[in-house]
Design a protein around this motif. Structure first.
Motif, PDB file in Angstrom:
ATOM      1  N   GLU A 180      -9.552  -1.084 -11.716  1.00 28.85           N
ATOM      2  CA  GLU A 180      -9.192  -1.514 -13.066  1.00 28.85           C
ATOM      3  C   GLU A 180      -8.079  -2.554 -13.039  1.00 28.85           C
ATOM      4  OE1 GLU A 180      -6.592   0.792 -16.025  1.00 28.85           O
ATOM      5  OE2 GLU A 180      -8.639   1.321 -16.609  1.00 28.85           O
ATOM      6  N   LEU A 181      -7.046  -2.281 -12.236  1.00 32.06           N
ATOM      7  CA  LEU A 181      -5.892  -3.181 -12.184  1.00 32.06           C
ATOM      8  C   LEU A 181      -6.273  -4.558 -11.675  1.00 32.06           C
ATOM      9  CD1 LEU A 181      -2.791  -3.436 -12.500  1.00 32.06           C
ATOM     10  CD2 LEU A 181      -2.601  -2.661 -10.126  1.00 32.06           C
ATOM     11  N   ASP A 182      -7.180  -4.628 -10.718  1.00 37.66           N
ATOM     12  CA  ASP A 182      -7.538  -5.901 -10.103  1.00 37.66           C
ATOM     13  C   ASP A 182      -8.752  -6.574 -10.748  1.00 37.66           C
ATOM     14  OD1 ASP A 182      -5.466  -5.687  -8.276  1.00 37.66           O
ATOM     15  OD2 ASP A 182      -6.678  -4.625  -6.799  1.00 37.66           O
ATOM     16  N   GLY A 183      -9.227  -6.037 -11.862  1.00 38.14           N
ATOM     17  CA  GLY A 183     -10.410  -6.583 -12.507  1.00 38.14           C
ATOM     18  C   GLY A 183     -10.129  -7.848 -13.299  1.00 38.14           C
ATOM     19  N   LYS A 184     -11.188  -8.538 -13.679  1.00 40.42           N
ATOM     20  CA  LYS A 184     -11.051  -9.798 -14.401  1.00 40.42           C
ATOM     21  C   LYS A 184     -10.464  -9.588 -15.793  1.00 40.42           C
ATOM     22  CE  LYS A 184     -15.748  -9.884 -16.348  1.00 40.42           C
ATOM     23  NZ  LYS A 184     -16.997 -10.670 -16.467  1.00 40.42           N
ATOM     24  N   GLU A 185     -10.670  -8.389 -16.380  1.00 34.40           N
ATOM     25  CA  GLU A 185     -10.101  -8.136 -17.697  1.00 34.40           C
ATOM     26  C   GLU A 185      -8.582  -8.202 -17.656  1.00 34.40           C
ATOM     27  OE1 GLU A 185     -12.259  -6.209 -16.192  1.00 34.40           O
ATOM     28  OE2 GLU A 185     -14.072  -6.094 -17.451  1.00 34.40           O
ATOM     29  N   THR A 186      -7.995  -7.721 -16.557  1.00 33.31           N
ATOM     30  CA  THR A 186      -6.543  -7.814 -16.413  1.00 33.31           C
ATOM     31  C   THR A 186      -6.106  -9.270 -16.297  1.00 33.31           C
ATOM     32  OG1 THR A 186      -6.569  -5.662 -15.289  1.00 33.31           O
ATOM     33  CG2 THR A 186      -4.559  -6.981 -15.100  1.00 33.31           C
ATOM     34  N   ASP A 187      -6.873 -10.086 -15.569  1.00 31.30           N
ATOM     35  CA  ASP A 187      -6.575 -11.522 -15.493  1.00 31.30           C
ATOM     36  C   ASP A 187      -6.521 -12.132 -16.893  1.00 31.30           C
ATOM     37  OD1 ASP A 187      -6.484 -11.622 -12.703  1.00 31.30           O
ATOM     38  OD2 ASP A 187      -8.641 -11.977 -12.538  1.00 31.30           O
ATOM     39  N   GLU A 188      -7.497 -11.787 -17.731  1.00 28.78           N
ATOM     40  CA  GLU A 188      -7.563 -12.346 -19.072  1.00 28.78           C
ATOM     41  C   GLU A 188      -6.378 -11.900 -19.920  1.00 28.78           C
ATOM     42  OE1 GLU A 188     -11.307 -10.964 -20.400  1.00 28.78           O
ATOM     43  OE2 GLU A 188     -12.476 -12.308 -19.098  1.00 28.78           O
ATOM     44  N   GLU A 189      -5.990 -10.635 -19.793  1.00 29.43           N
ATOM     45  CA  GLU A 189      -4.869 -10.133 -20.574  1.00 29.43           C
ATOM     46  C   GLU A 189      -3.560 -10.777 -20.134  1.00 29.43           C
ATOM     47  OE1 GLU A 189      -5.314  -5.996 -19.933  1.00 29.43           O
ATOM     48  OE2 GLU A 189      -6.747  -5.742 -21.565  1.00 29.43           O
ATOM     49  N   LEU A 190      -3.375 -10.943 -18.822  1.00 29.76           N
ATOM     50  CA  LEU A 190      -2.148 -11.575 -18.339  1.00 29.76           C
ATOM     51  C   LEU A 190      -2.100 -13.046 -18.728  1.00 29.76           C
ATOM     52  CD1 LEU A 190      -1.747  -9.959 -14.801  1.00 29.76           C
ATOM     53  CD2 LEU A 190      -0.679  -9.298 -16.964  1.00 29.76           C
ATOM     54  N   ALA A 191      -3.225 -13.721 -18.735  1.00 29.37           N
ATOM     55  CA  ALA A 191      -3.257 -15.118 -19.159  1.00 29.37           C
ATOM     56  C   ALA A 191      -2.869 -15.250 -20.625  1.00 29.37           C
ATOM     57  CB  ALA A 191      -4.648 -15.712 -18.928  1.00 29.37           C
ATOM     58  N   ALA A 192      -3.190 -14.223 -21.432  1.00 33.68           N
ATOM     59  CA  ALA A 192      -2.856 -14.271 -22.855  1.00 33.68           C
ATOM     60  C   ALA A 192      -1.356 -14.241 -23.101  1.00 33.68           C
ATOM     61  CB  ALA A 192      -3.532 -13.110 -23.583  1.00 33.68           C
ATOM     62  N   LEU A 193      -0.571 -13.837 -22.097  1.00 32.50           N
ATOM     63  CA  LEU A 193       0.889 -13.827 -22.258  1.00 32.50           C
ATOM     64  C   LEU A 193       1.451 -15.227 -22.446  1.00 32.50           C
ATOM     65  CD1 LEU A 193       1.795 -11.274 -19.449  1.00 32.50           C
ATOM     66  CD2 LEU A 193       1.964 -10.877 -21.909  1.00 32.50           C
ATOM     67  N   ASP A 194       0.728 -16.245 -21.995  1.00 38.18           N
ATOM     68  CA  ASP A 194       1.218 -17.615 -22.117  1.00 38.18           C
ATOM     69  C   ASP A 194       1.108 -18.144 -23.540  1.00 38.18           C
ATOM     70  OD1 ASP A 194       1.822 -17.822 -19.364  1.00 38.18           O
ATOM     71  OD2 ASP A 194      -0.280 -18.256 -18.908  1.00 38.18           O
ATOM     72  N   ALA A 195       0.481 -17.373 -24.430  1.00 33.95           N
ATOM     73  CA  ALA A 195       0.288 -17.854 -25.805  1.00 33.95           C
ATOM     74  C   ALA A 195       0.595 -16.748 -26.804  1.00 33.95           C
ATOM     75  CB  ALA A 195      -1.145 -18.349 -25.980  1.00 33.95           C
ATOM     76  N   LEU A 196       1.743 -16.094 -26.623  1.00 36.16           N
ATOM     77  CA  LEU A 196       2.083 -14.990 -27.512  1.00 36.16           C
ATOM     78  C   LEU A 196       2.478 -15.453 -28.908  1.00 36.16           C
ATOM     79  CD1 LEU A 196       4.084 -12.445 -25.319  1.00 36.16           C
ATOM     80  CD2 LEU A 196       1.705 -12.347 -26.055  1.00 36.16           C
ATOM     81  N   GLY A 197       2.900 -16.704 -29.050  1.00 29.81           N
ATOM     82  CA  GLY A 197       3.271 -17.202 -30.363  1.00 29.81           C
ATOM     83  C   GLY A 197       4.691 -16.836 -30.746  1.00 29.81           C
ATOM     84  N   ASP A 198       4.915 -16.759 -32.057  1.00 30.23           N
ATOM     85  CA  ASP A 198       6.272 -16.598 -32.574  1.00 30.23           C
ATOM     86  C   ASP A 198       6.705 -15.152 -32.729  1.00 30.23           C
ATOM     87  OD1 ASP A 198       6.471 -19.377 -32.789  1.00 30.23           O
ATOM     88  OD2 ASP A 198       5.615 -19.361 -34.826  1.00 30.23           O
ATOM     89  N   ASP A 199       5.847 -14.220 -32.417  1.00 25.82           N
ATOM     90  CA  ASP A 199       6.189 -12.813 -32.637  1.00 25.82           C
ATOM     91  C   ASP A 199       5.892 -11.984 -31.389  1.00 25.82           C
ATOM     92  OD1 ASP A 199       6.969 -10.466 -33.799  1.00 25.82           O
ATOM     93  OD2 ASP A 199       5.331 -10.361 -35.259  1.00 25.82           O
ATOM     94  N   PRO A 200       6.612 -12.257 -30.289  1.00 24.93           N
ATOM     95  CA  PRO A 200       6.342 -11.489 -29.063  1.00 24.93           C
ATOM     96  C   PRO A 200       6.667 -10.011 -29.216  1.00 24.93           C
ATOM     97  CG  PRO A 200       8.311 -12.828 -28.801  1.00 24.93           C
ATOM     98  CD  PRO A 200       7.675 -13.260 -30.084  1.00 24.93           C
ATOM     99  N   ASP A 201       7.635  -9.662 -30.070  1.00 25.52           N
ATOM    100  CA  ASP A 201       7.939  -8.244 -30.284  1.00 25.52           C
ATOM    101  C   ASP A 201       6.682  -7.488 -30.681  1.00 25.52           C
ATOM    102  OD1 ASP A 201      10.608  -8.664 -29.760  1.00 25.52           O
ATOM    103  OD2 ASP A 201      11.277  -8.493 -31.834  1.00 25.52           O
ATOM    104  N   ARG A 202       6.020  -7.967 -31.708  1.00 25.48           N
ATOM    105  CA  ARG A 202       4.843  -7.281 -32.222  1.00 25.48           C
ATOM    106  C   ARG A 202       3.690  -7.318 -31.208  1.00 25.48           C
ATOM    107  NH1 ARG A 202      -0.009  -7.867 -34.668  1.00 25.48           N
ATOM    108  NH2 ARG A 202      -0.510  -6.416 -36.346  1.00 25.48           N
ATOM    109  N   ALA A 203       3.478  -8.482 -30.600  1.00 20.06           N
ATOM    110  CA  ALA A 203       2.359  -8.608 -29.669  1.00 20.06           C
ATOM    111  C   ALA A 203       2.515  -7.660 -28.484  1.00 20.06           C
ATOM    112  CB  ALA A 203       2.245 -10.044 -29.188  1.00 20.06           C
ATOM    113  N   LEU A 204       3.712  -7.572 -27.937  1.00 24.31           N
ATOM    114  CA  LEU A 204       3.917  -6.727 -26.760  1.00 24.31           C
ATOM    115  C   LEU A 204       3.956  -5.252 -27.131  1.00 24.31           C
ATOM    116  CD1 LEU A 204       6.426  -9.036 -24.915  1.00 24.31           C
ATOM    117  CD2 LEU A 204       4.141  -8.400 -24.128  1.00 24.31           C
TER     118      LEU A 204
END
Length: 383
Positions: A122-146
């Motif tokens: 699970e940890l090494d799957g492509k879904e994790t890659d996609e979720e980690l890539a989404a961190l680069d575009a959290l926007g103006d509300d990282p508190d809520r997103a995280l």
């Protein structure tokens, strides 16, 4: 605490969901574990015995597990697995499973996590890659997103990519006290009691890293399991795997990973693995040293379904029972981030319960499709 007589303890015979876990899920887990490693004849025999015992046998001794005698083992000896508290029999099952594969016994299989192949896949799957890539575009509300990333754990469609306008997120939250959570983070200490490893632990770590970076907390304490209790519960080894995953990723994920590495090195992030973390009991029965650590924190945050059951008591509370009442025993400010995967739930409005029951029957309680954020800023025990 409210009158617990009106909320019976959930047993293995209390409805189809706990019965199905004991009768169907546990045997399936035994088979998966058996196939995950080239165990020898001794382990195969022990697993076969466990397969029989968990569906047709009775509670038996746990050699070398003296702590379990204080956790109710003597009281339950000879009883059917289905007739004891469900929380207790679930925990007992996983302790027996570890015994069966030789986790605690001297020998070549000692300390080998039987769930590790599933965690790493699970940890090494492509879904994790996609979720980690989404961190680069959290926007103006990282508190809520995280916060929502930590809440939803391994549901990629409801992770970091949730926007403030997401109607799905709003409708899926059956209770949302998040507005009362942030004022409790006043630059002091956060205790986070982790749930699962892999893609659920990663967002928990990202939330901690963000709170440290932003100054909302000065230090954090991460509570993990001392051994792999339950099928995917996070241990220190899983923490190291998650850090490896973060620091090797590109972009913002690596920056968060470096924050965590540094915080562990300089003491701003401490790790605990208290024996009671694996107890088959509600947290209201926690020992004094654990209560003292919770009392010293600005906020203790419990992650996940199992921790929620242990926090409020694994009982059939009326779902409108106030969360503040069932956590009134807690020694400090407390919050829960939980995706609903079992029958127990508290703190909902009558209108919410009526609408959910009308639309889905009882399924909304157990399907993992709904979640809650609940906060009790001032339990009576903390006064």
């Amino acid at each position: 605490m409210p009158d617990s007589a009106a909320a019976p303890v959930i047993l293995g015979t209390t409805g189809p969901f706990p019965h199905g876990v004991l009768a169907e899920r546990h045997p399936a887990i035994i088979r998966r574990v058996r196939d995950a490693f080239p165990y020898g004849p001794a382990q195969h025999r022990a697993l076969d015995t466990l397969l029989h015992d968990c569906t047709e046998g009775t509670i038996g001794p746990l050699p070398g597990a003296d702590r379990w005698r204080g956790w109710g083992l003597d009281r339950h000896l000879g009883q059917s697995w289905f007739d004891v508290p469900w929380l207790w029999s679930e925990s007992y099952f996983y302790r027996r499973l570890l015994d069966a594969v030789g986790y605690f016994a001297p020998g070549p299989w000692q300390g080998i996590d039987p769930f590790r192949p599933f965690k790493l896949a699970e940890l090494d799957g492509k879904e994790t890659d996609e979720e980690l890539a989404a961190l680069d575009a959290l926007g103006d509300d990282p508190d809520r997103a995280l916060l929502h990333g930590s809440l939803w754990g391994n549901r990629a469609d409801l992770g970091f990519r949730l926007s403030a306008e997401s109607g799905e997120a709003v409708s899926a939250l059956v209770a949302d006290d998040s507005a009362g959570l942030w004022p409790l983070l006043r630059g002091g200490t956060l205790c986070l009691v982790a749930d699962n490893a892999g893609r659920e632990l990663v967002p928990d770590l990202l939330l901690i890293a963000h709170l440290l970076d932003s100054g909302r907390v000065a230090d954090a304490v991460l509570h993990l399991k001392p051994y792999p209790s339950y099928v995917s519960d996070a241990t220190t080894a899983d923490l190291l795997d998650a850090l490896r995953r973060l620091t090797a990723a590109p972009g913002a994920a690596a920056r968060y990973g470096r924050t965590l590495w540094s915080a562990l090195s300089d003491g701003r992030l401490a790790v605990r693995a208290h024996p009671f973390s694996c107890a088959p009991l509600p947290y209201a029965e926690a020992p004094g040293d654990l209560r003292a650590e919770w009392a010293a924190a600005d906020l203790t945050l419990f992650k996940g379904d199992l921790n929620y059951r242990r926090l409020v008591g694994d009982r059939l509370w009326p779902p409108t029972t106030p969360f503040a009442e069932v956590t009134d025993w807690f020694p400090g400010p407390v919050a829960a981030l939980r995706t609903l995967k079992s029958d127990v739930v508290t703190g909902l409005s009558p209108d919410t319960v009526a609408a959910l029951d009308a639309a889905e029957g009882q399924r909304w309680r157990t399907a993992g499709t709904h979640a809650l954020i609940q906060v009790n800023p001032s339990p009576s025990a903390s006064a």
